[in-house]
Write a protein that holds these residues in place. Structure first.
Motif, PDB file in Angstrom:
ATOM      1  N   ILE A  84       0.889  -1.347   0.155  1.00 58.35           N
ATOM      2  CA  ILE A  84       0.024  -0.204  -0.273  1.00 58.35           C
ATOM      3  C   ILE A  84       1.060   1.230  -0.157  1.00 58.35           C
ATOM      4  O   ILE A  84       1.819   1.544   0.863  1.00 58.35           O
ATOM      5  CB  ILE A  84      -0.888   0.128   1.273  1.00 58.35           C
ATOM      6  N   ILE A  85       0.756   2.249  -1.002  1.00 59.92           N
ATOM      7  CA  ILE A  85       1.510   3.278  -1.190  1.00 59.92           C
ATOM      8  C   ILE A  85       0.759   4.700  -1.003  1.00 59.92           C
ATOM      9  O   ILE A  85      -0.297   4.666  -1.707  1.00 59.92           O
ATOM     10  CB  ILE A  85       2.231   2.989  -2.446  1.00 59.92           C
ATOM     11  N   ILE A  86       1.219   5.538  -0.358  1.00 58.61           N
ATOM     12  CA  ILE A  86       0.600   6.565  -0.123  1.00 58.61           C
ATOM     13  C   ILE A  86       1.643   7.924  -0.231  1.00 58.61           C
ATOM     14  O   ILE A  86       2.679   7.918   0.503  1.00 58.61           O
ATOM     15  CB  ILE A  86      -0.099   6.878   1.396  1.00 58.61           C
ATOM     16  N   ASP A  87       1.441   8.707  -1.133  1.00 61.31           N
ATOM     17  CA  ASP A  87       2.350   9.865  -1.274  1.00 61.31           C
ATOM     18  C   ASP A  87       3.970   9.118  -1.389  1.00 61.31           C
ATOM     19  O   ASP A  87       4.733   9.609  -0.920  1.00 61.31           O
ATOM     20  CB  ASP A  87       2.496  10.840  -0.078  1.00 61.31           C
ATOM     21  N   ALA A  88       3.895   8.290  -2.441  1.00 57.32           N
ATOM     22  CA  ALA A  88       5.248   7.540  -2.793  1.00 57.32           C
ATOM     23  C   ALA A  88       5.692   6.693  -1.502  1.00 57.32           C
ATOM     24  O   ALA A  88       7.209   6.368  -1.598  1.00 57.32           O
ATOM     25  CB  ALA A  88       6.179   8.534  -3.149  1.00 57.32           C
ATOM     26  N   ASN A  89       5.054   6.680  -0.630  1.00 52.58           N
ATOM     27  CA  ASN A  89       5.749   6.008   0.832  1.00 52.58           C
ATOM     28  C   ASN A  89       4.945   4.645   0.896  1.00 52.58           C
ATOM     29  O   ASN A  89       3.605   4.759   1.021  1.00 52.58           O
ATOM     30  CB  ASN A  89       5.679   6.820   1.901  1.00 52.58           C
ATOM     31  N   THR A  90       5.684   3.579   1.029  1.00 49.45           N
ATOM     32  CA  THR A  90       4.969   2.257   1.469  1.00 49.45           C
ATOM     33  C   THR A  90       4.735   2.234   2.913  1.00 49.45           C
ATOM     34  O   THR A  90       5.632   2.423   3.856  1.00 49.45           O
ATOM     35  CB  THR A  90       6.053   1.099   0.960  1.00 49.45           C
ATOM     36  N   ILE A  91       3.422   2.076   3.103  1.00 48.97           N
ATOM     37  CA  ILE A  91       2.861   2.105   4.589  1.00 48.97           C
ATOM     38  C   ILE A  91       2.700   0.716   5.038  1.00 48.97           C
ATOM     39  O   ILE A  91       2.687   0.418   6.265  1.00 48.97           O
ATOM     40  CB  ILE A  91       1.656   3.035   4.753  1.00 48.97           C
ATOM     41  N   SER A  92       2.610  -0.093   4.094  1.00 53.12           N
ATOM     42  CA  SER A  92       2.367  -1.742   4.404  1.00 53.12           C
ATOM     43  C   SER A  92       2.513  -2.727   3.453  1.00 53.12           C
ATOM     44  O   SER A  92       2.386  -2.273   2.362  1.00 53.12           O
ATOM     45  CB  SER A  92       0.902  -1.816   5.198  1.00 53.12           C
ATOM     46  N   LYS A  93       2.904  -3.905   3.615  1.00 56.38           N
ATOM     47  CA  LYS A  93       2.989  -4.768   2.752  1.00 56.38           C
ATOM     48  C   LYS A  93       1.723  -5.327   2.703  1.00 56.38           C
ATOM     49  O   LYS A  93       0.889  -5.687   3.776  1.00 56.38           O
ATOM     50  CB  LYS A  93       3.991  -5.856   2.904  1.00 56.38           C
ATOM     51  N   ILE A  94       1.119  -5.820   1.447  1.00 60.20           N
ATOM     52  CA  ILE A  94      -0.046  -6.596   1.482  1.00 60.20           C
ATOM     53  C   ILE A  94       0.337  -7.979   0.419  1.00 60.20           C
ATOM     54  O   ILE A  94       1.090  -7.985  -0.319  1.00 60.20           O
ATOM     55  CB  ILE A  94      -1.207  -5.979   0.892  1.00 60.20           C
ATOM     56  N   PRO A  95      -0.503  -9.018   0.662  1.00 57.69           N
ATOM     57  CA  PRO A  95      -0.506 -10.035  -0.181  1.00 57.69           C
ATOM     58  C   PRO A  95      -1.192  -9.984  -1.423  1.00 57.69           C
ATOM     59  O   PRO A  95      -1.945  -9.153  -1.834  1.00 57.69           O
ATOM     60  CB  PRO A  95      -1.001 -11.282   0.516  1.00 57.69           C
ATOM     61  N   THR A  96      -0.633 -10.444  -2.578  1.00 54.53           N
ATOM     62  CA  THR A  96      -1.145 -10.611  -3.779  1.00 54.53           C
ATOM     63  C   THR A  96      -1.848 -12.244  -3.920  1.00 54.53           C
ATOM     64  O   THR A  96      -1.715 -13.153  -2.993  1.00 54.53           O
ATOM     65  CB  THR A  96      -0.302 -10.793  -4.973  1.00 54.53           C
ATOM     66  N   HIS A  97      -2.696 -12.213  -4.692  1.00 52.41           N
ATOM     67  CA  HIS A  97      -3.627 -13.533  -4.645  1.00 52.41           C
ATOM     68  C   HIS A  97      -4.223 -14.086  -3.636  1.00 52.41           C
ATOM     69  O   HIS A  97      -4.654 -15.287  -3.524  1.00 52.41           O
ATOM     70  CB  HIS A  97      -2.555 -14.707  -5.335  1.00 52.41           C
ATOM     71  N   LYS A  98      -4.610 -12.922  -2.489  1.00 52.15           N
ATOM     72  CA  LYS A  98      -5.484 -12.999  -1.608  1.00 52.15           C
ATOM     73  C   LYS A  98      -6.406 -12.112  -1.489  1.00 52.15           C
ATOM     74  O   LYS A  98      -6.059 -10.988  -1.693  1.00 52.15           O
ATOM     75  CB  LYS A  98      -4.675 -13.022  -0.448  1.00 52.15           C
ATOM     76  N   TRP A  99      -7.888 -12.319  -1.238  1.00 53.92           N
ATOM     77  CA  TRP A  99      -8.874 -11.348  -0.937  1.00 53.92           C
ATOM     78  C   TRP A  99      -8.260 -10.438   0.164  1.00 53.92           C
ATOM     79  O   TRP A  99      -8.161 -10.881   1.525  1.00 53.92           O
ATOM     80  CB  TRP A  99     -10.195 -11.554  -0.787  1.00 53.92           C
ATOM     81  N   ILE A 100      -8.358  -9.059   0.046  1.00 52.59           N
ATOM     82  CA  ILE A 100      -8.136  -8.365   1.298  1.00 52.59           C
ATOM     83  C   ILE A 100      -9.267  -7.267   1.339  1.00 52.59           C
ATOM     84  O   ILE A 100      -9.763  -6.574   0.260  1.00 52.59           O
ATOM     85  CB  ILE A 100      -6.796  -7.400   1.221  1.00 52.59           C
ATOM     86  N   ASP A 101      -9.599  -6.715   2.460  1.00 48.51           N
ATOM     87  CA  ASP A 101     -10.469  -5.641   2.642  1.00 48.51           C
ATOM     88  C   ASP A 101      -9.913  -4.369   2.878  1.00 48.51           C
ATOM     89  O   ASP A 101      -9.064  -4.433   3.916  1.00 48.51           O
ATOM     90  CB  ASP A 101     -11.802  -6.125   3.830  1.00 48.51           C
ATOM     91  N   ILE A 102     -10.480  -3.301   2.350  1.00 48.01           N
ATOM     92  CA  ILE A 102      -9.959  -2.044   2.593  1.00 48.01           C
ATOM     93  C   ILE A 102     -10.980  -0.958   2.824  1.00 48.01           C
ATOM     94  O   ILE A 102     -12.253  -1.250   2.563  1.00 48.01           O
ATOM     95  CB  ILE A 102      -9.176  -1.415   1.453  1.00 48.01           C
ATOM     96  N   MET A 103     -10.846  -0.071   3.904  1.00 48.07           N
ATOM     97  CA  MET A 103     -11.728   0.786   4.160  1.00 48.07           C
ATOM     98  C   MET A 103     -11.005   2.544   4.293  1.00 48.07           C
ATOM     99  O   MET A 103     -10.060   2.384   5.007  1.00 48.07           O
ATOM    100  CB  MET A 103     -12.651   0.654   5.541  1.00 48.07           C
ATOM    101  N   VAL A 104     -11.448   3.355   3.520  1.00 47.82           N
ATOM    102  CA  VAL A 104     -10.945   4.796   3.779  1.00 47.82           C
ATOM    103  C   VAL A 104     -11.857   5.599   4.239  1.00 47.82           C
ATOM    104  O   VAL A 104     -13.092   5.649   3.908  1.00 47.82           O
ATOM    105  CB  VAL A 104     -10.482   5.393   2.315  1.00 47.82           C
TER     106      VAL A 104
END
Length: 219
Positions: free
Chosen positions: A124-144
């Protein structure tokens, strides 16, 4: 830009007085969702409803197709929110070459961007900064989430792998705006595939939550 926008035949599907969703259930497999705008119109199959590996419906954004502009395929809710707390939620399954951007925009002709996240390269990248690693090929839930009463324009993000503990970040931002004041009304809540390489990104549970009954729809 507007020449690429395709108007769906129905407005957003209402879950209750405050929540609106993209309908992936009513249309046939291979079709486009109801209740959310999509672009481009052609080729038709770059945005289509498919079954995932568990036999559940998802919305496929297929990128790397010749002739697509950089921000296509994309989907968005047209909204009008000027006060209160609002949120966007969705589930996403990324492949190794996915580059999905989720952002909120105002109504300015040279639009201003508020909350914005990029999901790519297992991060997950915000303003060119990586704030967290996330998996590929797995469902993830996101809320903003963001409260328009906030004078400093900060917002929050949380994510989790299905049925796992969530990670949360507060005090994100501020707004990225070009004018003398921060935006006071959000008009566009969207998702776009921003990559050049062939990729297949799946979305589902795409919901916009309004602080009140303030959602409007425009063609």
């Amino acid at each position: 830009s507007n020449e690429h926008l395709v108007t769906n035949p129905t407005p957003a599907v209402k879950l209750d007085d405050r929540r609106w969703m993209a309908d992936l259930t009513s249309p046939p497999l291979g079709g486009r969702p109801l209740g959310i705008k999509t672009s481009p119109q052609y080729p038709q199959d770059v945005i289509r409803i498919v079954l995932d590996s568990n036999g559940e419906r998802g919305l496929l954004l297929q990128d790397g197709v010749p002739g697509l502009v950089s921000y296509d395929p994309h989907i968005y809710f047209p909204v009008a929110v000027e006060s209160g707390r609002m949120a966007s939620t969705f589930s996403v399954l990324l492949d190794n070459q996915s580059e999905l951007v989720h952002e909120w925009r105002d109504a300015a002709s040279s639009y201003n961007v508020g909350p914005k996240i990029t999901l790519t390269n297992g991060a997950i990248i915000i303003d060119a900064n990586t704030i967290s690693k996330i998996p590929t090929h797995k469902w993830i839930d996101i809320m903003v989430e963001q409260d328009l009463a906030s004078q400093d324009g900060l917002w929050s993000l949380k994510w989790r792998i299905h049925d796992s503990p969530e990670a949360r970040w507060n005090q994100l931002g501020p707004f990225r705006f070009k004018g003398p004041k921060k935006p006071t009304r959000w008009r566009w809540i969207g998702w776009y595939s921003n990559g050049d390489l062939p990729s297949e990104t799946l979305l589902k549970n795409i919901v916009f939550t309004s602080p009140k009954q303030l959602v409007t729809h425009r063609s």
